[in-house]
Scaffold this active site. Structure first.
Site, PDB file in Angstrom:
ATOM      1  N   ARG A 237       0.851  -1.182   0.000  1.00 13.87           N
ATOM      2  CA  ARG A 237       0.000   0.000   0.000  1.00 13.87           C
ATOM      3  C   ARG A 237       0.894   1.242   0.000  1.00 13.87           C
ATOM      4  O   ARG A 237       1.971   1.247   0.603  1.00 13.87           O
ATOM      5  CB  ARG A 237      -0.891   0.035   1.251  1.00 13.87           C
ATOM      6  CG  ARG A 237      -2.150  -0.811   1.131  1.00 13.87           C
ATOM      7  CD  ARG A 237      -3.143  -0.269   0.106  1.00 13.87           C
ATOM      8  NE  ARG A 237      -4.359  -1.055   0.016  1.00 13.87           N
ATOM      9  CZ  ARG A 237      -4.566  -2.057  -0.852  1.00 13.87           C
ATOM     10  NH1 ARG A 237      -3.620  -2.395  -1.712  1.00 13.87           N
ATOM     11  NH2 ARG A 237      -5.718  -2.703  -0.887  1.00 13.87           N
ATOM     12  N   GLU A 266      -4.152   7.890  -5.044  1.00 12.74           N
ATOM     13  CA  GLU A 266      -4.384   7.258  -6.349  1.00 12.74           C
ATOM     14  C   GLU A 266      -5.667   7.812  -6.942  1.00 12.74           C
ATOM     15  O   GLU A 266      -6.666   7.889  -6.229  1.00 12.74           O
ATOM     16  CB  GLU A 266      -4.484   5.742  -6.187  1.00 12.74           C
ATOM     17  CG  GLU A 266      -3.179   5.136  -5.668  1.00 12.74           C
ATOM     18  CD  GLU A 266      -3.273   3.631  -5.411  1.00 12.74           C
ATOM     19  OE1 GLU A 266      -4.331   3.042  -5.693  1.00 12.74           O
ATOM     20  OE2 GLU A 266      -2.288   3.054  -4.931  1.00 12.74           O
ATOM     21  N   HIS A 285      -1.788   0.617  -9.944  1.00  7.34           N
ATOM     22  CA  HIS A 285      -2.405  -0.328  -8.994  1.00  7.34           C
ATOM     23  C   HIS A 285      -3.050  -1.497  -9.755  1.00  7.34           C
ATOM     24  O   HIS A 285      -4.278  -1.694  -9.689  1.00  7.34           O
ATOM     25  CB  HIS A 285      -3.423   0.390  -8.101  1.00  7.34           C
ATOM     26  CG  HIS A 285      -3.665  -0.326  -6.803  1.00  7.34           C
ATOM     27  ND1 HIS A 285      -3.941   0.307  -5.618  1.00  7.34           N
ATOM     28  CD2 HIS A 285      -3.675  -1.662  -6.503  1.00  7.34           C
ATOM     29  CE1 HIS A 285      -4.114  -0.584  -4.661  1.00  7.34           C
ATOM     30  NE2 HIS A 285      -3.950  -1.792  -5.174  1.00  7.34           N
TER      31      HIS A 285
HETATM   32  C1  DGY Z   1      -5.850  -5.626  -3.071  1.00  4.11           C
HETATM   33  O1  DGY Z   1      -6.549  -6.596  -3.336  1.00  4.11           O
HETATM   34  O2  DGY Z   1      -5.703  -5.200  -1.935  1.00  4.11           O
HETATM   35  C2  DGY Z   1      -5.209  -4.979  -4.224  1.00  4.11           C
HETATM   36  O3  DGY Z   1      -4.372  -3.965  -3.847  1.00  4.11           O
HETATM   37  C3  DGY Z   1      -6.268  -4.496  -5.195  1.00  4.11           C
HETATM   38  O4  DGY Z   1      -6.062  -5.117  -6.377  1.00  4.11           O
END
Ligand code: DGY
Length: 321
Positions: A237, A266, A285
Site C-alpha cells: 500500500r 491514487e 495499482h
Molecule cells: C488488493 O486486493 O488489496 C489490491 O491492492 C487491489 O487489487
C-alpha cells in the site's frame, strides 16, 4: 427485499447472480468511482454493498446505511474500511484473499525485473528514435542472479514472491510482524530484523498491508540505511512509504531506483515529483489485474453477499483488529 449497491460497473454475468436474489443498483462506470454523495444516497435502503478500494467506509457511511448486512470489498487489503466500527454495528465485511495471491506476486516480479533491467527507459529510447548503435553500458542494469532480496511483509503474497525467487538463484531475507519459522525452510528465506533487511538487500520488496505499524515504515531513516544501488519495489500500500523521503532518496542517489504499483494518493497527481524521475517506474495499482483473477475476485464478492442473504457464513470475512 434485499438491495445491493455495486460501486463499479462489473460484467452482467455477475450482476445477474445478484439480481436473482436482490434489487441491484450499479454505478455505470468502470474507471470512475461512484461519487460519494450518490453512494451515500444509494445505500440508505441497501442491505449489501459491493465496493472497491476507492470507497472509504467510515462513520458517515454506517450512519447513512441503517439496513446494511454486508460490505464486500473487492480487494484483499481493507485499509479503506473502519473494520472495528463496521463489526461493532453488526455488519459483516469481507475481502478477497487467496484468489489474487499469485497474480499480485507476478506483477511484483515483473516490476522488479523491469526496473532492474531499465526496460521502461530503454523502450522509450527506441520509440524516440535515439538508438544509434550498440553500447558497452547502454542501459546496463542490475543482476537478480546472486542478489540479496529482502521481502518486507511475509503474508501470502510475500510467500508467493519468495517461491518465485527460488528459481532465480537469490538469497532471500524477510521481515514480518510475526516470524513464520515453519515456512522458512521451504521458502529458503532467512528472518532478519528490519534494519538488517534494509542494509543488506540489493532489492527490497514491500508487500505489506497498511496498518498502524506499517504506515510510513519506509521513511527517510529507512532509505538512508539502504544500499546505494538498491532497488525498492512496493506492491503493498502507498502509505507504507513516505513519498517525499523516497523522492529525496532517488534524487540524492541514496538508492538506485524504484518500482511502484501503489501510491499514497491514487490516481497520482501529474505534478508529483516521482513522475519526473527516470529511475521511478509507476503502474496504476494493477497487482491483481489479470482477467481470471479479477473475475475470481468479483465472484468471491458475489458469493459472500449471496451467503449472507442466505443467512450463511461468508467465505472470507474480515475479523476485527
Ligand atoms: C488488493 O486486493 O488489496 C489490491 O491492492 C487491489 O487489487
Amino acid at each position: 427485499m434485499e438491495k445491493v449497491v455495486i460501486t463499479r460497473k462489473i460484467p452482467q454475468q455477475f450482476v445477474a447472480q445478484l439480481e436473482s436474489v436482490a434489487q441491484v443498483e450499479m454505478w455505470d462506470e468502470s474507471l470512475v468511482p461512484m461519487p460519494r454523495d450518490q453512494f451515500l444516497e444509494a445505500i440508505q435502503d441497501a442491505t449489501a454493498c459491493f465496493i472497491t478500494l476507492s470507497e472509504t467506509i467510515d462513520e458517515e457511511v454506517i450512519t447513512a446505511a441503517p439496513h446494511l448486512k454486508i460490505i464486500a470489498n473487492m480487494a484483499v487489503g481493507y485499509d479503506n474500511i473502519d473494520i472495528n466500527l463496521v463489526n461493532q454495528n453488526g455488519i459483516i465485511a469481507t475481502n478477497t484473499p487467496g484468489v489474487l495471491t499469485e497474480t499480485t506476486a507476478e506483477l511484483g516480479f515483473t516490476l522488479m525485473l523491469t526496473v532492474a533491467r531499465r526496460i521502461v527507459e530503454a523502450e522509450k529510447y527506441v520509440q524516440n528514435g535515439e538508438w544509434q548503435s550498440w553500447g558497452p553500458y547502454l542501459f546496463a542494469g542490475k543482476d537478480l542472479n546472486n542478489a540479496n532480496v529482502g521481502i518486507y511483509g511475509m503474508g501470502e503474497i510475500g510467500k508467493a514472491f519468495a517461491r518465485r525467487l527460488k528459481g532465480f538463484n537469490t538469497n532471500i531475507m524477510y521481515h514480518n510482524r510475526t516470524r513464520h519459522k515453519d515456512d522458512e525452510e521451504a521458502l529458503g528465506a532467512l528472518y532478519v530484523p528490519f534494519d538488517t533487511l534494509l542494509q543488506q538487500s540489493d532489492f527490497v520488496i514491500c508487500t505489506a498491508p497498511l496498518t498502524d505499524d506499517t504506515k510510513d515504515k519506509f521513511n527517510a531513516q529507512a532509505f538512508e540505511k539502504m544500499k546505494k544501488d538498491a532497488i525498492f519495489i512496493n506492491i503493498g500500500r502507498g502509505a507504507v512509504v513516505d513519498e517525499q523521503a523516497l523522492v529525496h532518496a532517488l534524487q540524492n542517489e541514496q538508492i538506485a531506483a524504484c518500482g511502484l504499483d501503489v501510491l499514497r494518493e491514487e490516481p497520482i497527481d501529474m505534478s508529483h515529483p516521482l513522475l519526473a524521475l527516470p529511475n521511478a517506474v509507476i503502474v496504476p495499482h494493477i497487482g491483481s489485474a489479470s482477467v481470471m483473477t479479477r473475475n475470481r475476485m468479483i465472484q468471491l464478492c458475489v458469493d459472500n453477499i449471496s451467503r449472507v442473504f442466505n443467512q450463511e457464513q461468508p467465505k472470507t470475512p474480515i475479523m476485527s483488529n
